[in-house]
Write a protein that holds these residues in place. Structure first.
Motif, PDB file in Angstrom:
ATOM      1  N   PHE A   1      19.350  21.537  59.011  1.00 57.30           N
ATOM      2  CA  PHE A   1      20.473  20.613  58.799  1.00 57.30           C
ATOM      3  C   PHE A   1      21.602  21.400  58.139  1.00 57.30           C
ATOM      4  CE2 PHE A   1      17.707  20.390  55.110  1.00 57.30           C
ATOM      5  CZ  PHE A   1      18.582  20.529  54.045  1.00 57.30           C
ATOM      6  N   ILE A   2      22.812  20.869  58.229  1.00 57.80           N
ATOM      7  CA  ILE A   2      23.979  21.509  57.623  1.00 57.80           C
ATOM      8  C   ILE A   2      24.160  20.951  56.216  1.00 57.80           C
ATOM      9  CG2 ILE A   2      26.469  21.875  57.791  1.00 57.80           C
ATOM     10  CD1 ILE A   2      26.186  21.662  60.826  1.00 57.80           C
ATOM     11  N   LEU A   3      24.186  21.830  55.240  1.00 55.01           N
ATOM     12  CA  LEU A   3      24.257  21.406  53.843  1.00 55.01           C
ATOM     13  C   LEU A   3      25.438  20.474  53.596  1.00 55.01           C
ATOM     14  CD1 LEU A   3      23.220  21.673  50.913  1.00 55.01           C
ATOM     15  CD2 LEU A   3      24.747  23.647  50.667  1.00 55.01           C
ATOM     16  N   TRP A   4      26.595  20.780  54.151  1.00 59.08           N
ATOM     17  CA  TRP A   4      27.809  19.986  53.958  1.00 59.08           C
ATOM     18  C   TRP A   4      27.572  18.518  54.314  1.00 59.08           C
ATOM     19  CZ3 TRP A   4      32.614  20.562  51.923  1.00 59.08           C
ATOM     20  CH2 TRP A   4      33.642  19.726  52.354  1.00 59.08           C
TER      21      TRP A   4
ATOM     22  N   VAL B   1      24.821  16.823  54.199  1.00 60.27           N
ATOM     23  CA  VAL B   1      23.763  16.162  53.427  1.00 60.27           C
ATOM     24  C   VAL B   1      24.070  16.120  51.932  1.00 60.27           C
ATOM     25  CG1 VAL B   1      21.314  16.305  52.789  1.00 60.27           C
ATOM     26  CG2 VAL B   1      22.030  16.773  55.139  1.00 60.27           C
ATOM     27  N   ALA B   2      24.664  17.177  51.404  1.00 54.08           N
ATOM     28  CA  ALA B   2      24.787  17.319  49.941  1.00 54.08           C
ATOM     29  C   ALA B   2      26.194  17.029  49.421  1.00 54.08           C
ATOM     30  CB  ALA B   2      24.377  18.736  49.528  1.00 54.08           C
ATOM     31  N   ARG B   3      27.114  16.711  50.304  1.00 54.02           N
ATOM     32  CA  ARG B   3      28.495  16.474  49.858  1.00 54.02           C
ATOM     33  C   ARG B   3      28.579  15.138  49.121  1.00 54.02           C
ATOM     34  NH1 ARG B   3      30.373  16.332  54.380  1.00 54.02           N
ATOM     35  NH2 ARG B   3      31.423  14.341  54.729  1.00 54.02           N
ATOM     36  N   ASP B   4      29.051  15.186  47.891  1.00 52.93           N
ATOM     37  CA  ASP B   4      29.181  13.990  47.056  1.00 52.93           C
ATOM     38  C   ASP B   4      30.640  13.878  46.629  1.00 52.93           C
ATOM     39  OD1 ASP B   4      28.802  11.797  45.441  1.00 52.93           O
ATOM     40  OD2 ASP B   4      27.874  12.918  43.799  1.00 52.93           O
ATOM     41  N   GLU B   5      31.443  13.229  47.452  1.00 48.32           N
ATOM     42  CA  GLU B   5      32.879  13.113  47.195  1.00 48.32           C
ATOM     43  C   GLU B   5      33.159  11.830  46.423  1.00 48.32           C
ATOM     44  OE1 GLU B   5      35.773  14.718  50.197  1.00 48.32           O
ATOM     45  OE2 GLU B   5      34.069  14.418  51.554  1.00 48.32           O
ATOM     46  N   ARG B   6      33.916  11.978  45.350  1.00 45.74           N
ATOM     47  CA  ARG B   6      34.299  10.850  44.503  1.00 45.74           C
ATOM     48  C   ARG B   6      35.807  10.647  44.554  1.00 45.74           C
ATOM     49  NH1 ARG B   6      30.031   9.905  40.841  1.00 45.74           N
ATOM     50  NH2 ARG B   6      28.106  10.622  41.860  1.00 45.74           N
ATOM     51  N   GLU B   7      36.247   9.564  43.943  1.00 44.91           N
ATOM     52  CA  GLU B   7      37.683   9.291  43.897  1.00 44.91           C
ATOM     53  C   GLU B   7      38.421  10.400  43.167  1.00 44.91           C
ATOM     54  OE1 GLU B   7      40.722   5.786  42.289  1.00 44.91           O
ATOM     55  OE2 GLU B   7      38.582   5.368  42.525  1.00 44.91           O
ATOM     56  N   SER B   8      37.819  10.923  42.115  1.00 44.23           N
ATOM     57  CA  SER B   8      38.377  12.063  41.390  1.00 44.23           C
ATOM     58  C   SER B   8      37.757  13.345  41.930  1.00 44.23           C
ATOM     59  CB  SER B   8      38.083  11.945  39.894  1.00 44.23           C
ATOM     60  OG  SER B   8      38.372  13.152  39.224  1.00 44.23           O
ATOM     61  N   VAL B   9      38.611  14.302  42.325  1.00 45.14           N
ATOM     62  CA  VAL B   9      38.075  15.560  42.858  1.00 45.14           C
ATOM     63  C   VAL B   9      37.299  16.313  41.794  1.00 45.14           C
ATOM     64  CG1 VAL B   9      39.810  15.808  44.661  1.00 45.14           C
ATOM     65  CG2 VAL B   9      40.267  16.756  42.391  1.00 45.14           C
ATOM     66  N   ARG B  10      37.639  16.103  40.519  1.00 39.88           N
ATOM     67  CA  ARG B  10      36.924  16.778  39.436  1.00 39.88           C
ATOM     68  C   ARG B  10      35.484  16.278  39.319  1.00 39.88           C
ATOM     69  NH1 ARG B  10      38.807  21.646  37.673  1.00 39.88           N
ATOM     70  NH2 ARG B  10      41.074  21.604  37.706  1.00 39.88           N
ATOM     71  N   GLU B  11      35.223  15.101  39.787  1.00 42.19           N
ATOM     72  CA  GLU B  11      33.869  14.564  39.745  1.00 42.19           C
ATOM     73  C   GLU B  11      33.129  14.778  41.063  1.00 42.19           C
ATOM     74  OE1 GLU B  11      33.828  10.519  38.465  1.00 42.19           O
ATOM     75  OE2 GLU B  11      35.126  10.885  36.741  1.00 42.19           O
ATOM     76  N   SER B  12      33.836  15.220  42.101  1.00 43.03           N
ATOM     77  CA  SER B  12      33.185  15.509  43.376  1.00 43.03           C
ATOM     78  C   SER B  12      32.391  16.804  43.260  1.00 43.03           C
ATOM     79  CB  SER B  12      34.238  15.640  44.480  1.00 43.03           C
ATOM     80  OG  SER B  12      34.977  14.444  44.628  1.00 43.03           O
ATOM     81  N   LYS B  13      31.281  16.885  43.976  1.00 40.06           N
ATOM     82  CA  LYS B  13      30.437  18.069  43.856  1.00 40.06           C
ATOM     83  C   LYS B  13      29.507  18.179  45.053  1.00 40.06           C
ATOM     84  CE  LYS B  13      27.095  15.618  40.877  1.00 40.06           C
ATOM     85  NZ  LYS B  13      27.856  14.358  40.786  1.00 40.06           N
ATOM     86  N   ILE B  14      28.880  19.341  45.162  1.00 38.14           N
ATOM     87  CA  ILE B  14      27.812  19.555  46.120  1.00 38.14           C
ATOM     88  C   ILE B  14      26.497  19.388  45.368  1.00 38.14           C
ATOM     89  CG2 ILE B  14      26.763  21.165  47.731  1.00 38.14           C
ATOM     90  CD1 ILE B  14      29.501  20.158  48.605  1.00 38.14           C
ATOM     91  N   LEU B  15      25.694  18.456  45.813  1.00 45.05           N
ATOM     92  CA  LEU B  15      24.451  18.155  45.112  1.00 45.05           C
ATOM     93  C   LEU B  15      23.476  19.327  45.215  1.00 45.05           C
ATOM     94  CD1 LEU B  15      23.945  14.486  46.371  1.00 45.05           C
ATOM     95  CD2 LEU B  15      24.911  15.221  44.179  1.00 45.05           C
ATOM     96  N   SER B  16      22.721  19.533  44.177  1.00 47.40           N
ATOM     97  CA  SER B  16      21.699  20.580  44.191  1.00 47.40           C
ATOM     98  C   SER B  16      20.342  20.048  44.641  1.00 47.40           C
ATOM     99  CB  SER B  16      21.570  21.216  42.804  1.00 47.40           C
ATOM    100  OG  SER B  16      21.244  20.233  41.836  1.00 47.40           O
ATOM    101  N   GLU B  17      20.182  18.715  44.651  1.00 47.01           N
ATOM    102  CA  GLU B  17      18.964  18.087  45.133  1.00 47.01           C
ATOM    103  C   GLU B  17      19.335  16.898  46.008  1.00 47.01           C
ATOM    104  OE1 GLU B  17      15.991  17.265  42.204  1.00 47.01           O
ATOM    105  OE2 GLU B  17      16.538  19.008  40.966  1.00 47.01           O
ATOM    106  N   PHE B  18      18.584  16.687  47.079  1.00 49.39           N
ATOM    107  CA  PHE B  18      18.915  15.653  48.057  1.00 49.39           C
ATOM    108  C   PHE B  18      17.693  15.427  48.943  1.00 49.39           C
ATOM    109  CE2 PHE B  18      20.789  19.825  48.855  1.00 49.39           C
ATOM    110  CZ  PHE B  18      19.983  20.261  49.894  1.00 49.39           C
TER     111      PHE B  18
END
Length: 623
Positions: free
Chosen positions: A187-190, A192-209
């Motif tokens: 699978f492509i990590l992007w 599955v692990a992309r966690d985009e929030r309203e604030s870009v500072r809170e958006s992240k790539i998850l380390s577990e999924f």
């Protein structure tokens, strides 16, 4: 005042009778070097070490002009130069890095002698210390970009998803595919692990999924990577102003990538040097990035090669150097080491981490953006470069300098095992075609076979040379920090062996701490400045009871300072405030370094400090 060493990039066209090959870094010495020095003029009489506050922020034009692994802001260095020297004095930095000591010295009308073992460091230091006319520089930048317009258009054009017009492509996000360690499916990590929030500072790539195929819980770092996939592009169009639009790649974007690129068809030279075995090179080599050209996407490599060629062809030596200096300022930003961040930008860090999701920036746009930043520095720095020498050489042999000819030394030697400079400069030096001779590189590095004993021996040689060239009564200031007691002990031993005593120390507050400083066991933390002069030597005592010594130090400090101010507040990530034990450790080193041998590293210090603070009920104690 003539410069003792001029830097050229020889084009193999007879520019120098001492050519070292087409396009290679070339340094030429003339015989007027000694005029920088004035051995007959005594050093300024300074009886006491500098005791004022040393604060200097990083948000300055000179700091932003070109990246380097460690920099000491020149404003802070200026305070020390004023204290220890008079105008026209000679200031030496034999571990000059990016040349900030030269900036500080020239700002105060002193003469600066800079040297470093690394040709990349010398190239950066030389160009920062010899600015050219801003308008001439920007004219050359625009001319180079005009010459590259067709290449830029063919490599970096996409279609606006709103109006269907052509628009420049700013960046492409690439994600590794991963194999589920439960079901074996890719699978492509992007995705599955992309966690985009309203604030870009809170958006992240998850380390577990969870695996999208079998639903099992997965940990990213345990999974095997497959290959990279383009997953998103960024551009501006349709009157959106500075806000970028992002979208999945369309067929047109993929078609450009599909054309990429038989290396034989790239119309310019580019480096193919194998990454040497090393501490920081292990990860890229393991990831299949075993040569410099593989550190770029094929598109970025082609753009870099074309851009480098155009800059190399500029007829004027000074302007050519500054154009190439601008290309080298891109460093990791345009490589596969550039990690994607939701909030934009990319960092140049002192390792070759291969991120699971990388950001391929438009090389030409990045070059133009960096050129504008460099031009702001040139605009304010026309006075620099009049009394300066920059050379490539080991700090253990300053043979061109007469005995007792230098008024003051400010230097920032390698911090033990923290940064492997020759490895991290290899990317620059492959383009410059001039490599560091690591024989005298003063670091701790298992691959080079250098332990703390060898490190201390090399530092001792360097400090002995510094002692030789310093005038009677002159001072040496050393910037240093490390989490390891062995590194501190090595520094103390080398200074003593060279005949120096540490007469004072203080924290150098660079104002901007990094997130890594607080969460990494190996992070450097706060820099200290050690103020040293030659003999009589002070014998450093052994602390009989380290726990009692640290406890007494904390009690005394708490009487003078409100330790509740030693708090880390994470402004850009959701993390609870923490007591700043690294700052406390730096204060302990500052207090102890001129009194006792350092025998406690940061981790042991923290354990002792937490217990002591719990006993006396001070803020920050672990509950």
């Amino acid at each position: 005042m003539p410069r003792a060493k001029q830097l050229h990039l020889d084009l193999g066209a007879g520019r120098s009778t001492r050519s070292v090959g087409a396009g290679r870094l070339h340094l030429e010495r003339n015989e007027d070097f000694a005029r920088l020095c004035n051995p007959d003029h005594p050093a300024k009489a300074v009886k006491e070490p500098f005791t004022g506050e040393i604060e200097a922020g990083k948000n300055t034009y000179v700091y932003d002009a070109h990246t380097y692994h460690t920099k000491v802001p020149p404003q802070g260095i200026e305070a020390l130069i004023r204290h220890y020297t008079d105008e026209d004095a000679v200031v030496l930095d034999p571990f000059c890095g990016s040349g900030m000591t030269g900036i500080a010295a020239t700002n105060l009308n002193r003469r600066a002698i800079l040297s470093d073992l690394s040709p990349a460091a010398v190239f950066i230091a030389y160009n920062l210390n010899t600015p050219i006319d801003r308008d001439i520089y920007l004219g050359a930048v625009r001319a180079v970009l005009r010459d590259c317009e067709d290449e830029n258009r063919s490599l970096y054009t996409t279609t606006c998803r709103r109006c269907d017009s052509d628009t420049p492509l700013l960046y492409t996000v690439w994600s590794y595919g991963l194999l589920c360690d439960q079901c074996g499916n890719e699978f492509i990590l992007w995705d599955v692990a992309r966690d985009e929030r309203e604030s870009v500072r809170e958006s992240k790539i998850l380390s577990e999924f969870r695996c999208p195929h079998c639903g099992k819980h997965l940990v990213k770092r345990r999974l095997r990577r497959t290959k990279r996939y383009p997953v998103s592009v960024g551009y501006r169009c349709c009157g959106t102003g500075p806000k970028e639009q992002t979208a999945p790649p369309m067929q047109r974007d993929l078609d450009v990538l599909d054309l990429l690129f038989d290396p034989a068809e790239i119309p310019a030279w580019y480096p193919t040097d194998p990454f040497p075995p090393g501490i920081n090179t292990r990860q890229p080599i393991a990831a299949g990035i075993d040569t410099i050209d593989k550190a770029y996407t094929p598109r970025a490599l082609r753009a870099m090669a074309v851009l480098w060629k155009r800059c190399m062809e500029w007829p004027d030596d000074d302007v050519r150097n500054k154009l190439l200096f601008t290309v080298t300022s891109l460093y990791q930003r345009v490589t596969l080491f550039s990690e994607f961040r939701f909030w934009g930008g990319s960092g140049n860090i002192a390792n070759y981490n291969v991120p699971a999701i990388s950001n391929e920036q438009n090389v030409f746009t990045t070059f133009e953006r960096k050129a504008n930043t460099i031009s702001w520095f040139f605009r304010e720095s026309a006075h620099l470069g009049r009394k300066i020498d920059v050379s490539t050489q080991s700090a253990t042999c300053l043979s061109q300098l007469p005995d007792a000819s230098v008024d003051y030394v400010f230097t920032d030697p390698p911090f033990g095992a923290n940064i492997n400079y020759s490895e991290m400069n290899f990317l620059w030096e492959s383009w410059l075609r001039a490599k560091t001779d690591t024989t005298k590189e003063a670091i701790v590095n298992k691959v080079q076979g250098k332990d703390y004993e060898i490190y201390q021996g090399l530092l001792t040689e360097a400090f002995q040379e510094i002692a030789r060239v310093l005038k009677p009564g002159a001072w040496l200031s050393v910037v240093f920090h490390n989490s390891s007691d062995r590194a501190w002990s090595s520094l103390q031993g080398s200074l003593a062996a060279a005949g120096f005593s540490v007469d004072g120390a203080q924290t150098f507050d660079k104002k901007h701490a990094t997130f890594k400083m607080y969460v990494s066991d190996n992070a450097v933390g706060y820099d200290l400045v050690l103020h040293c002069r030659k003999g009589p030597l002070k014998l450093l005592a052994e602390a009989e009871d380290v726990t009692a010594a640290i406890g007494g130090f904390i009690r005394r400090l708490s009487q003078d300072q409100d330790l509740s101010t030693y708090t880390v507040r994470f402004l850009h990530v959701k993390r609870a405030d923490e007591f700043d034990y690294r700052r406390l450790f730096s204060k302990w080193i500052e207090y102890s370094v001129s009194r006792t041998r350092i025998t406690v590293g940061f981790e042991q210090f923290r354990e002792i400090a937490e217990k002591e603070m719990t006993e006396i009920g001070l803020h920050g104690a672990t509950k």
